[in-house]
Motif scaffolding. Structure first.
Motif, PDB file in Angstrom:
ATOM      1  N   ASP A  37      41.322  41.344  39.694  1.00 56.87           N
ATOM      2  CA  ASP A  37      40.575  41.923  40.810  1.00 56.87           C
ATOM      3  C   ASP A  37      41.204  43.240  41.249  1.00 56.87           C
ATOM      4  OD1 ASP A  37      38.697  41.761  43.155  1.00 56.87           O
ATOM      5  OD2 ASP A  37      40.619  41.688  44.207  1.00 56.87           O
ATOM      6  N   ALA A  38      40.373  44.253  41.469  1.00 55.70           N
ATOM      7  CA  ALA A  38      40.881  45.583  41.793  1.00 55.70           C
ATOM      8  C   ALA A  38      41.727  45.587  43.055  1.00 55.70           C
ATOM      9  CB  ALA A  38      39.713  46.559  41.946  1.00 55.70           C
ATOM     10  N   TYR A  50      51.748  40.385  36.155  1.00 59.52           N
ATOM     11  CA  TYR A  50      50.518  39.672  35.854  1.00 59.52           C
ATOM     12  C   TYR A  50      49.247  40.491  36.105  1.00 59.52           C
ATOM     13  CZ  TYR A  50      53.900  35.902  36.008  1.00 59.52           C
ATOM     14  OH  TYR A  50      55.008  35.123  35.792  1.00 59.52           O
ATOM     15  N   ALA A  51      49.384  41.712  36.607  1.00 66.79           N
ATOM     16  CA  ALA A  51      48.199  42.491  36.966  1.00 66.79           C
ATOM     17  C   ALA A  51      47.311  42.789  35.765  1.00 66.79           C
ATOM     18  CB  ALA A  51      48.612  43.788  37.651  1.00 66.79           C
ATOM     19  N   ALA A  52      47.881  42.875  34.570  1.00 60.60           N
ATOM     20  CA  ALA A  52      47.094  43.155  33.367  1.00 60.60           C
ATOM     21  C   ALA A  52      47.242  42.035  32.341  1.00 60.60           C
ATOM     22  CB  ALA A  52      47.516  44.486  32.755  1.00 60.60           C
ATOM     23  N   ALA A  53      47.546  40.832  32.795  1.00 62.50           N
ATOM     24  CA  ALA A  53      47.784  39.712  31.882  1.00 62.50           C
ATOM     25  C   ALA A  53      46.476  39.214  31.280  1.00 62.50           C
ATOM     26  CB  ALA A  53      48.477  38.577  32.621  1.00 62.50           C
ATOM     27  N   ASP A  54      46.566  38.615  30.091  1.00 60.80           N
ATOM     28  CA  ASP A  54      45.389  38.030  29.461  1.00 60.80           C
ATOM     29  C   ASP A  54      45.253  36.565  29.871  1.00 60.80           C
ATOM     30  OD1 ASP A  54      47.372  36.736  27.998  1.00 60.80           O
ATOM     31  OD2 ASP A  54      46.973  37.835  26.149  1.00 60.80           O
ATOM     32  N   LEU A  55      44.172  35.923  29.427  1.00 60.64           N
ATOM     33  CA  LEU A  55      43.908  34.541  29.806  1.00 60.64           C
ATOM     34  C   LEU A  55      44.995  33.609  29.293  1.00 60.64           C
ATOM     35  CD1 LEU A  55      42.125  32.415  31.119  1.00 60.64           C
ATOM     36  CD2 LEU A  55      40.747  32.359  29.024  1.00 60.64           C
ATOM     37  N   ALA A  56      45.509  33.851  28.103  1.00 63.07           N
ATOM     38  CA  ALA A  56      46.561  32.988  27.563  1.00 63.07           C
ATOM     39  C   ALA A  56      47.793  32.996  28.457  1.00 63.07           C
ATOM     40  CB  ALA A  56      46.928  33.435  26.148  1.00 63.07           C
ATOM     41  N   THR A  57      48.103  34.150  29.016  1.00 58.27           N
ATOM     42  CA  THR A  57      49.240  34.237  29.937  1.00 58.27           C
ATOM     43  C   THR A  57      48.976  33.426  31.196  1.00 58.27           C
ATOM     44  OG1 THR A  57      49.820  36.433  29.123  1.00 58.27           O
ATOM     45  CG2 THR A  57      50.674  35.815  31.281  1.00 58.27           C
ATOM     46  N   THR A 110      44.789  35.680  48.065  1.00 55.98           N
ATOM     47  CA  THR A 110      43.511  34.987  48.173  1.00 55.98           C
ATOM     48  C   THR A 110      42.603  35.450  47.049  1.00 55.98           C
ATOM     49  OG1 THR A 110      43.739  34.946  50.581  1.00 55.98           O
ATOM     50  CG2 THR A 110      41.553  34.473  49.687  1.00 55.98           C
ATOM     51  N   ALA A 111      41.930  34.519  46.406  1.00 56.68           N
ATOM     52  CA  ALA A 111      40.966  34.879  45.372  1.00 56.68           C
ATOM     53  C   ALA A 111      39.841  35.697  45.990  1.00 56.68           C
ATOM     54  CB  ALA A 111      40.405  33.622  44.715  1.00 56.68           C
TER      55      ALA A 111
END
Length: 203
Positions: A37-38, A50-57, A110-111
């Motif tokens: 999320d921006a 984690y700001a640019a992490a992939d789903l596996a991470t 918060t999401a």
């Protein structure tokens, strides 16, 4: 009250609206989406991994990474999930635990689909009070960018006391430096109102 330990116990807490529980692998898609999320990326500190992490991470983090932090005695992380069902609402984590000094720092987010409902404040209040009443800590503290009023409102809504500002403390993504507001909640703060610890759902 428990004597200070070397690790936080694994537990689930309950508030009026939330289950505050350990993460599971099933939370990974929501965690990954929140990380991308921006607004989250903009507010994350420089170097946040984690700001640019992939789903596996995200899967590895939810399934074992955050739990390993607890096992190592460094902190504990909780997923915030509405008691009446629905998606992951957010995250509250204690980190940098100093068991000799009996202190730890608290972090929350918060999401994006759950913002505006004060879930982070509710979860942070529950986790901080649990740490102070059941885990032997004497101080839980946080730093919030003075240019981030939402984070400061969350700290205040959770009952944290403003202590002052650390000037030019943290580098920003814009190449400037941020002043950080310091908040804390200490064990003595809970005594006048005789706040009960959150209801424990599981041990």
């Amino acid at each position: 009250m428990m004597r200070p330990a070397e690790t936080f116990p694994r537990t689930v807490l309950s508030t009026g609206r939330l289950l505050v529980r350990p993460f599971t692998a099933a939370d990974a898609p929501d965690v990954h989406e929140a990380w991308q999320d921006a607004a989250f990326v903009d507010s994350a500190p420089v170097g946040y991994p984690y700001a640019a992490a992939d789903l596996a991470t995200a899967v590895a983090w939810c399934a074992s990474g955050i739990e390993q932090r607890r096992l190592d005695g460094k902190g504990v992380g909780f997923a915030l999930v509405p008691r009446d069902g629905g998606r992951l609402a957010g995250h509250v984590s204690l980190f940098g635990a100093d068991w000799e000094a009996r202190t730890a720092e608290i972090h929350y987010w918060t999401a994006p689909w759950a913002r505006g409902r004060r879930y982070a404040a509710e979860g942070a209040a529950a986790v901080a009070r649990w740490a102070l009443t059941e885990c032997g800590l004497q101080r839980v503290h946080l730093q919030a960018d003075t240019a981030n009023p939402a984070s400061r409102r969350t700290a205040e809504a959770a009952g944290f006391q403003f202590e002052g500002v650390l000037r030019s403390l943290a580098p920003t993504r814009q190449g400037t430096r941020a002043d950080m507001a310091v908040y804390s909640l200490i064990a003595a703060d809970l005594r006048p109102v005789r706040a009960a610890p959150p209801e424990r759902v599981t041990g």
